[in-house]
Each structure stands twice: as C-alpha cells, then as structure tokens.
Scaffold this motif. Structure first.
Motif, mmCIF file in Angstrom:
data_model
loop_
_atom_site.group_PDB
_atom_site.id
_atom_site.type_symbol
_atom_site.label_atom_id
_atom_site.label_comp_id
_atom_site.label_asym_id
_atom_site.label_seq_id
_atom_site.Cartn_x
_atom_site.Cartn_y
_atom_site.Cartn_z
ATOM 1 N N LYS A 103 77.336 15.769 -63.505
ATOM 2 C CA LYS A 103 77.780 17.140 -63.252
ATOM 3 C C LYS A 103 76.582 18.078 -63.133
ATOM 4 C CE LYS A 103 82.332 16.571 -65.338
ATOM 5 N NZ LYS A 103 83.159 16.470 -64.133
ATOM 6 N N ALA A 118 80.695 28.179 -60.750
ATOM 7 C CA ALA A 118 80.543 28.915 -62.015
ATOM 8 C C ALA A 118 79.081 28.903 -62.458
ATOM 9 C CB ALA A 118 81.409 28.261 -63.086
ATOM 10 N N VAL A 141 83.295 26.712 -70.881
ATOM 11 C CA VAL A 141 83.642 25.326 -70.537
ATOM 12 C C VAL A 141 82.469 24.402 -70.873
ATOM 13 C CG1 VAL A 141 84.507 23.818 -68.712
ATOM 14 C CG2 VAL A 141 85.096 26.242 -68.696
ATOM 15 N N LYS A 143 81.022 20.526 -70.668
ATOM 16 C CA LYS A 143 81.238 19.296 -69.888
ATOM 17 C C LYS A 143 80.172 18.253 -70.202
ATOM 18 C CE LYS A 143 83.332 21.647 -65.954
ATOM 19 N NZ LYS A 143 83.407 21.791 -64.493
ATOM 20 N N VAL A 153 85.665 17.088 -70.108
ATOM 21 C CA VAL A 153 85.671 18.539 -69.910
ATOM 22 C C VAL A 153 86.543 19.201 -70.968
ATOM 23 C CG1 VAL A 153 86.328 20.422 -68.346
ATOM 24 C CG2 VAL A 153 85.314 18.329 -67.424
ATOM 25 N N VAL A 155 87.808 23.029 -72.041
ATOM 26 C CA VAL A 155 87.843 24.476 -71.836
ATOM 27 C C VAL A 155 88.036 25.068 -73.227
ATOM 28 C CG1 VAL A 155 89.033 26.389 -70.711
ATOM 29 C CG2 VAL A 155 88.809 24.202 -69.520
ATOM 30 N N GLU A 184 79.397 25.925 -68.799
ATOM 31 C CA GLU A 184 79.578 26.836 -67.680
ATOM 32 C C GLU A 184 80.621 27.905 -67.943
ATOM 33 O OE1 GLU A 184 80.438 23.898 -64.573
ATOM 34 O OE2 GLU A 184 82.445 24.745 -64.460
ATOM 35 N N GLU A 185 80.487 28.914 -67.139
ATOM 36 C CA GLU A 185 81.379 30.068 -67.127
ATOM 37 C C GLU A 185 82.826 29.610 -66.892
ATOM 38 O OE1 GLU A 185 81.905 33.592 -63.715
ATOM 39 O OE2 GLU A 185 80.451 31.987 -63.492
ATOM 40 N N PHE A 186 83.760 30.255 -67.580
ATOM 41 C CA PHE A 186 85.183 29.984 -67.398
ATOM 42 C C PHE A 186 85.671 30.729 -66.159
ATOM 43 C CE2 PHE A 186 89.580 31.446 -68.174
ATOM 44 C CZ PHE A 186 90.214 30.218 -68.218
ATOM 45 N N LEU A 187 86.225 29.989 -65.206
ATOM 46 C CA LEU A 187 86.714 30.612 -63.968
ATOM 47 C C LEU A 187 88.217 30.813 -64.045
ATOM 48 C CD1 LEU A 187 84.883 28.409 -61.282
ATOM 49 C CD2 LEU A 187 84.235 30.695 -62.053
ATOM 50 N N GLU A 191 93.973 26.606 -59.086
ATOM 51 C CA GLU A 191 93.215 25.406 -58.730
ATOM 52 C C GLU A 191 93.837 24.696 -57.531
ATOM 53 O OE1 GLU A 191 91.759 22.491 -61.625
ATOM 54 O OE2 GLU A 191 92.298 23.979 -63.137
ATOM 55 N N MET A 272 88.494 26.381 -57.478
ATOM 56 C CA MET A 272 89.221 27.488 -58.091
ATOM 57 C C MET A 272 89.286 28.574 -57.032
ATOM 58 S SD MET A 272 90.722 28.195 -60.956
ATOM 59 C CE MET A 272 89.983 27.610 -62.468
ATOM 60 N N ILE A 281 84.649 23.762 -58.557
ATOM 61 C CA ILE A 281 84.694 23.399 -59.984
ATOM 62 C C ILE A 281 83.930 22.098 -60.191
ATOM 63 C CG2 ILE A 281 86.152 22.729 -61.924
ATOM 64 C CD1 ILE A 281 88.376 24.424 -60.813
ATOM 65 N N GLU A 282 84.206 21.141 -59.346
ATOM 66 C CA GLU A 282 83.529 19.846 -59.491
ATOM 67 C C GLU A 282 83.713 19.043 -58.208
ATOM 68 O OE1 GLU A 282 85.287 16.796 -61.792
ATOM 69 O OE2 GLU A 282 87.204 17.021 -60.786
HETATM 70 P P1 AMP Z 1 86.671 18.776 -63.942
HETATM 71 O O1 AMP Z 1 86.735 17.375 -64.493
HETATM 72 O O2 AMP Z 1 85.305 19.364 -63.838
HETATM 73 O O3 AMP Z 1 87.560 18.993 -62.742
HETATM 74 O O4 AMP Z 1 87.424 19.644 -65.033
HETATM 75 C C1 AMP Z 1 88.736 19.318 -65.433
HETATM 76 C C2 AMP Z 1 89.554 20.573 -65.480
HETATM 77 O O5 AMP Z 1 88.955 21.513 -66.363
HETATM 78 C C3 AMP Z 1 89.633 21.306 -64.151
HETATM 79 O O6 AMP Z 1 90.606 20.753 -63.326
HETATM 80 C C4 AMP Z 1 89.936 22.713 -64.614
HETATM 81 O O7 AMP Z 1 91.302 22.843 -64.935
HETATM 82 C C5 AMP Z 1 89.147 22.818 -65.879
HETATM 83 N N1 AMP Z 1 87.834 23.443 -65.606
HETATM 84 C C6 AMP Z 1 86.668 22.814 -65.335
HETATM 85 N N2 AMP Z 1 85.682 23.696 -65.132
HETATM 86 C C7 AMP Z 1 86.222 24.926 -65.277
HETATM 87 C C8 AMP Z 1 85.708 26.256 -65.202
HETATM 88 N N3 AMP Z 1 84.416 26.489 -64.955
HETATM 89 N N4 AMP Z 1 86.561 27.272 -65.405
HETATM 90 C C9 AMP Z 1 87.871 27.051 -65.677
HETATM 91 N N5 AMP Z 1 88.409 25.811 -65.783
HETATM 92 C C10 AMP Z 1 87.606 24.764 -65.577
#
Ligand code: AMP
Length: 427
Positions: A103, A118, A141, A143, A153, A155, A184-187, A191, A272, A281-282
């Motif tokens: 990541k 973010a 967040v 990770k 991950v 939150v 990271e910053e919460f977005l 989604e 997002m 986000i990823e």
């Molecule tokens: P990821 O595996 O990075 O997709 O993260 C899993 C879930 O965590 C995502 O589908 C989002 O619901 C939540 N998430 C990850 N990063 C963020 C972020 N920066 N802000 C808000 N929610 C996040």
C-alpha cells in the motif's frame, strides 16, 4: 487455445464460464478449481503456490495461455516465472503487482503522479506512527502495508483504537504484512470500484461495480470478503468514469511503464466519490470477487481475445461490448462466517435455481462427493442475475436463492439497496 486458469473461487468460476464459451478455447483447465468450475473446465490438482509444478503442468499439456485469478500468486511472481519459462500469462509481474502488494508503494506512486488520494504517511515503528495519529486526530485509517487477506485495514473511530491497531500490526498480529504501516486521512463519500484492462502501455475501461463488505443487512456487522455486488454502480456517471480513467488509471499505467514495471492485467481501482470527484482508496491487481461475477454477466464480447491482447500489448484499438443491464450477485455463506463455520453441509436445489432466466450460479467454496455438492469454505455460492434494472436483478437473484435448500448457509437480503433506492427516486 489450451488455457489454464489458476484459482478456486467464485471469481474463477465466472472466468471459467466466460472463457469456456469462447470459440478460441480448445481446452480449459482450472487449478485447483471447485465443484462448480468442474462443469466448465477440467480440474487440475495443482498447488498454485508451487510455480515449478504449474510450469511442469503447462509443458506436459501444451498449455498456450495461463490466466491468474487471485492476488497472492501475482504478488509472489508467478507471471514472471511462467513467462520466463516461455508460457504466455495474463496478469501483472511481481514488480507491477506491488500496486496491491504494498500500500505504501501505491500511495507513493499516486502522490508522485498527482493522482487524487487520501493524505498519508508510511511508518516502520509504532512510536512515530502514534505521534502522527495524535497530531491528525480521529477518525483515521490504519493500514498494513502488505497483503493481509482483507484484514489489513482499520478505520479507527478514536485515537485509542488507532493506537491499539498500530500496536497489533507492529507486534506481528498480521505477520510480515504489518512490518510497515500506512496511516491515512479518513475519506467521506460513496465507494465504488472501477475496472480497467491494461496492456503495459494503455488501458481499456471495463465497467464499474459496488459491493457489500459487511456481513448483515443494512451494512452492519463485521467485514467480510464481500457478501454481494452489482454492476454498474449508479454513482459512476460516464463523466466520472472518464475522470477515473484520465486522473487515476492512465497516469498509473504511464508511471508503471516509466519505472520499468509496465502493468499488464486487470487494474481494479477502489474509489471514494465525493463532490470533488473520484479519489483512489486502493488498487487491486486482479478482478474483484464477487465483482468479477457481475462483470462477466454483463460482458457481451468474448473475453479470451481481450486477455490475450492485454498480454501481447496490443489493446490500443480493442473494443469490448457490454449489456446495458444490471448484474447482481448474492453471496451465500456458511453460517458463522466470517467467524468460525463448519464445512461439509449438503446443498440441494442448485439445478432448479439455475433454471430461472438470466440466473447463473457460480460456486465459491464447494466440493462434490458421491453426486452431492457440499460446502467447502466460508463464502460458498454466488447467486447471480442479469436484468434491466437493479430491482429486477435483485428479485431474480433472490427467487433463485429461495430454490436452494441449504440449512447450513445464509445470505444478506438487501444486496443493491443503494442502487434500488436511486432507481425508485428517479421514477
Ligand atoms: P482497502 O482494503 O484499502 O480497500 O480498505 C478497505 C475498506 O476500508 C475500504 O473499502 C473502505 O471502506 C475503507 N477505507 C480504506 N481507506 C479509507 C480511507 N482513507 N477513508 C475512508 N475509508 C477507507
């Protein structure tokens, strides 16, 4: 062509179903596969973590093309090893798969190329990570850098929760995946996922989807690998899809090529969407599961030549056609999932369920024994339907679910609630 597909879930059943329908497919194997995939492909009892065994199978059977479903073998470099052995393979190399495997790598690439994402920092120790969390405040967040099977991950709603997560990750709670942590910053926003096929130099947009990660109706309860999905995602207007290609996908493909790690395969952008547009986000470096199932139902064109063109680097003038309908997947899981669950319960009624028009049932975790289908995993079946609207697709999928007799299983009853609410509003 003689094709070998690697993997054993619902994603691979959908890929096998689509590839088996191609006039280009002369013979199709799947390793290790499952009871449903056995209807589309010959199962090969291979350990796909053993790259030499996979290469040996390809050589012995004259396999022309390998398609890799899951992320772990991609991150482990199976494409590098197969290609080095002279076997054409669809999927990113180990270096390109870092977009999902690290990541921190993906975030640095986004930042260096002005891809909206973010704000974040990378950490190798708990003390500075906690100081950053305290300075930023919650929600925030946390990770794990590496692959953690969907558990990497958190939150965090409070600083205390973020600090506890940091301690868990740095004390080895997620193994090597947590040796580095990204904070990271919460977005906020809605989604959605967007998929593109990449050939190292360019990218062809596929389609959008949305999934439901929580285990219970109303998006409550613990996170899972995904309890359902649908495509398209109504939030992804054509303008937002174009912006996602221009601002996120294409800059990534160009950046990977520029660093000598051209990305070939499926690029899955987790997004997002807010008032400013799409934010990354990823990344994942393969089809989602269950998103792949709904994408394959909507794909009108032959999949096989598209995968070959991506591998060969000739996607530039390629075109794919899609059904302008909604595809929806309901995941049926073993009772107890995502916690402890039993394997081996009998599933009946699958044939009757599959008779409903435009319904396809993809197996995720099943095995056959003595003519019966038994559950063999947490997520067990994907009951999928295609229909002109999300509401009709949902009704069709649940009509099929209701024909399945499986006392050991359960499913959510509200898949696509958000898309259906939008349809109702628009009327
Ligand atoms: P990821 O595996 O990075 O997709 O993260 C899993 C879930 O965590 C995502 O589908 C989002 O619901 C939540 N998430 C990850 N990063 C963020 C972020 N920066 N802000 C808000 N929610 C996040």
């Amino acid at each position: 062509m003689k094709i070998l597909l690697l993997g054993s879930g619902g994603r691979e059943h959908a890929l096998a179903w689509k590839m088996a329908a191609s006039p280009l497919t002369e013979r199709l194997w799947c390793a290790p596969g499952n009871a449903g995939i056995a209807a589309e492909a010959e199962l090969a009892a291979l350990d796909i973590g053993d790259h030499r065994a996979v290469i040996g199978f390809c050589a012995a059977n004259g396999v022309d093309f390998v398609v890799v479903g899951p992320e772990a073998p991609l991150v482990a470099g199976i494409v590098d090893d197969l290609e080095a052995a002279g076997i054409k393979t669809f999927g990113p190399t180990r270096a390109a798969a870092r977009l999902e495997g690290s990541k921190g790598f993906a975030k640095d690439l986004a930042k260096a190329n002005a891809i909206p994402t973010a704000a974040y920092e990378r950490f190798h120790a708990a003390t500075p990570a906690k100081a950053y969390v305290r300075a930023q405040g919650a929600p925030i967040v946390v990770k794990a850098d590496g692959l953690a099977a969907g558990k990497g991950v958190v939150v965090a709603q409070s600083i205390a929760e973020a600090e506890a997560t940091i301690d868990m990750m740095f004390s080895g709670g997620l193994g090597a995946a947590g040796a580095e942590v990204v904070i990271e910053e919460f977005l906020q926003g809605e989604e959605a996922s967007f998929f593109a096929l990449c050939d190292g130099a360019t990218a062809l947009p596929l389609a959008s989807a949305q999934d439901h990660k929580r285990v219970f109706d109303g998006d409550r309860g613990p996170n899972t690998g995904g309890m359902g999905a649908y495509s398209p995602a109504p939030v992804m207007t054509p303008a937002l899809e174009q912006r996602t290609m221009d601002e996120i996908v294409l800059p990534t493909v160009r950046a990977m090529a520029a660093m000598g790690a051209p990305f070939k395969g499926v690029l899955y952008a987790g997004l997002m969407i807010d008032a400013d547009g799409p934010k990354l986000i990823e990344y994942n470096v393969r089809f989602g599961d269950p998103e792949c199932q709904v994408l394959m139902l909507r794909l009108m064109s032959d999949l096989v030549p598209a995968l070959v063109a991506a591998r060969d680097g000739v996607l530039k003038s390629f075109d794919l056609r899609w059904y302008d309908a909604t595809a929806l997947a309901v995941v049926m899981a073993a009772k107890g999932y995502p916690g402890d669950y039993a394997r081996g319960s009998v599933i009946e009624g699958l044939d009757e369920a599959a008779q409903i028009e435009d319904v396809e049932i993809f197996h995720a975790g099943t095995r056959a024994e003595g003519g019966r289908i038994l559950s063999n995993g947490g997520r067990v079946l994907n009951v999928c339907a295609l229909a002109p609207s999300a509401k009709e697709a949902q009704a069709r999928a649940y009509a099929a679910v209701d024909r399945i007799r499986w006392p050991g299983g359960f499913c959510r009853r509200d898949i696509a609630w958000r898309a259906i609410a939008r349809e109702t509003q628009a009327q």
